[in-house]
Design a protein around this motif. Structure first.
Motif, PDB file in Angstrom:
ATOM      1  N   VAL A 259       5.849   1.743  12.402  1.00  0.00           N
ATOM      2  CA  VAL A 259       6.789   2.865  12.330  1.00  0.00           C
ATOM      3  C   VAL A 259       8.228   2.372  12.208  1.00  0.00           C
ATOM      4  N   MET A 260       8.603   1.437  13.058  1.00  0.00           N
ATOM      5  CA  MET A 260       9.978   0.941  13.052  1.00  0.00           C
ATOM      6  C   MET A 260      10.324   0.260  11.726  1.00  0.00           C
ATOM      7  N   THR A 261       9.437  -0.588  11.260  1.00  0.00           N
ATOM      8  CA  THR A 261       9.688  -1.326  10.025  1.00  0.00           C
ATOM      9  C   THR A 261       9.801  -0.377   8.837  1.00  0.00           C
TER      10      THR A 261
ATOM     11  N   GLY B  92       0.619   4.933  10.753  1.00  0.00           N
ATOM     12  CA  GLY B  92       1.275   4.383  11.940  1.00  0.00           C
ATOM     13  C   GLY B  92       1.590   5.451  12.974  1.00  0.00           C
ATOM     14  N   LEU B  93       2.033   6.613  12.518  1.00  0.00           N
ATOM     15  CA  LEU B  93       2.329   7.709  13.444  1.00  0.00           C
ATOM     16  C   LEU B  93       1.060   8.233  14.114  1.00  0.00           C
TER      17      LEU B  93
ATOM     18  N   PHE C 218       0.788  -1.234   0.000  1.00  0.00           N
ATOM     19  CA  PHE C 218       0.000   0.000   0.000  1.00  0.00           C
ATOM     20  C   PHE C 218       0.821   1.284   0.000  1.00  0.00           C
ATOM     21  N   GLY C 219       2.122   1.161   0.083  1.00  0.00           N
ATOM     22  CA  GLY C 219       2.972   2.347   0.059  1.00  0.00           C
ATOM     23  C   GLY C 219       3.518   2.681   1.433  1.00  0.00           C
ATOM     24  N   ARG C 220       4.804   2.921   1.483  1.00  0.00           N
ATOM     25  CA  ARG C 220       5.491   3.139   2.755  1.00  0.00           C
ATOM     26  C   ARG C 220       5.088   4.441   3.435  1.00  0.00           C
ATOM     27  N   ARG C 221       5.121   5.531   2.696  1.00  0.00           N
ATOM     28  CA  ARG C 221       4.876   6.829   3.340  1.00  0.00           C
ATOM     29  C   ARG C 221       3.452   6.940   3.879  1.00  0.00           C
ATOM     30  N   ARG C 222       2.477   6.496   3.112  1.00  0.00           N
ATOM     31  CA  ARG C 222       1.086   6.546   3.572  1.00  0.00           C
ATOM     32  C   ARG C 222       0.922   5.713   4.848  1.00  0.00           C
TER      33      ARG C 222
END
Length: 177
Positions: free
Chosen positions: A119-121, A85-86, A76-80
């Motif tokens: 977040v960590m991953t 997560g944040l 689904f995309g890392r930044r999104r």
């Protein structure tokens, strides 16, 4: 690096290092005040078992759900997913401020662990995505070093804040202090 990828700079690296410290923050700030938490919830059944679970359940969630977080990030995309997560980290991280029962707080800590896994991953994956060669090695090394340093700082901060809160509750400190 293919032409569609952005070149990351120092600012992005620092933000990813800060994000990598969040799982540490969630654990070590609580450690120094576990005895006070247990004393506060002394009438709760199984308080002696639940209090240490409150500290360790985020780490269990990270261990179990980090592979799923990586898969979701790829899909689904890392930044999104990092932004989600944040947000979840913020909600669950502040939950003990407004939750009244120990059981609810333990569940919120499980939710915090899920957010920490994301977040960590993703922070680690983004370092791998955004940097190459020696620069990648540098940022990954810094990630480990900064996380270790943050653990020491946050543990001391947690103890100091816990002592301050305990002193205020016991009345040994004037409100003006």
């Amino acid at each position: 690096m293919n032409e569609t990828q952005r070149q990351a700079g120092t600012g992005q690296g620092i933000l990813l290092l800060c994000g990598s410290c969040l799982p540490i923050l969630g654990a070590v700030l609580l450690g120094p005040v576990l005895a006070e938490v247990q004393a506060h919830f002394i009438t709760t059944p199984n308080v002696a078992a639940l209090t240490p679970v409150m500290l360790t359940i985020p780490a269990l969630m990270i261990a179990v759900f980090s592979p799923l977080a990586g898969w979701l990030a790829d899909r689904f995309g890392r930044r999104r997913l990092l932004l989600i997560g944040l947000l979840v980290y913020t909600l669950f991280g502040t939950a003990p401020l407004y939750l009244q029962g120990l059981h609810a707080i333990v569940l919120s800590r499980a939710g915090l662990g899920l957010a920490e896994a994301v977040v960590m991953t993703i922070c680690t994956a983004l370092i791998g995505d955004y940097f190459e060669g020696r620069s990648r090695m540098l940022w990954l090394s810094l990630q480990g070093a900064v996380a270790s340093f943050a653990a020491a700082v946050f543990f001391g901060l947690g103890g100091a804040l816990g002592s301050l809160a305990g002193a205020r509750r016991s009345g040994s400190m004037s409100p003006a202090s």
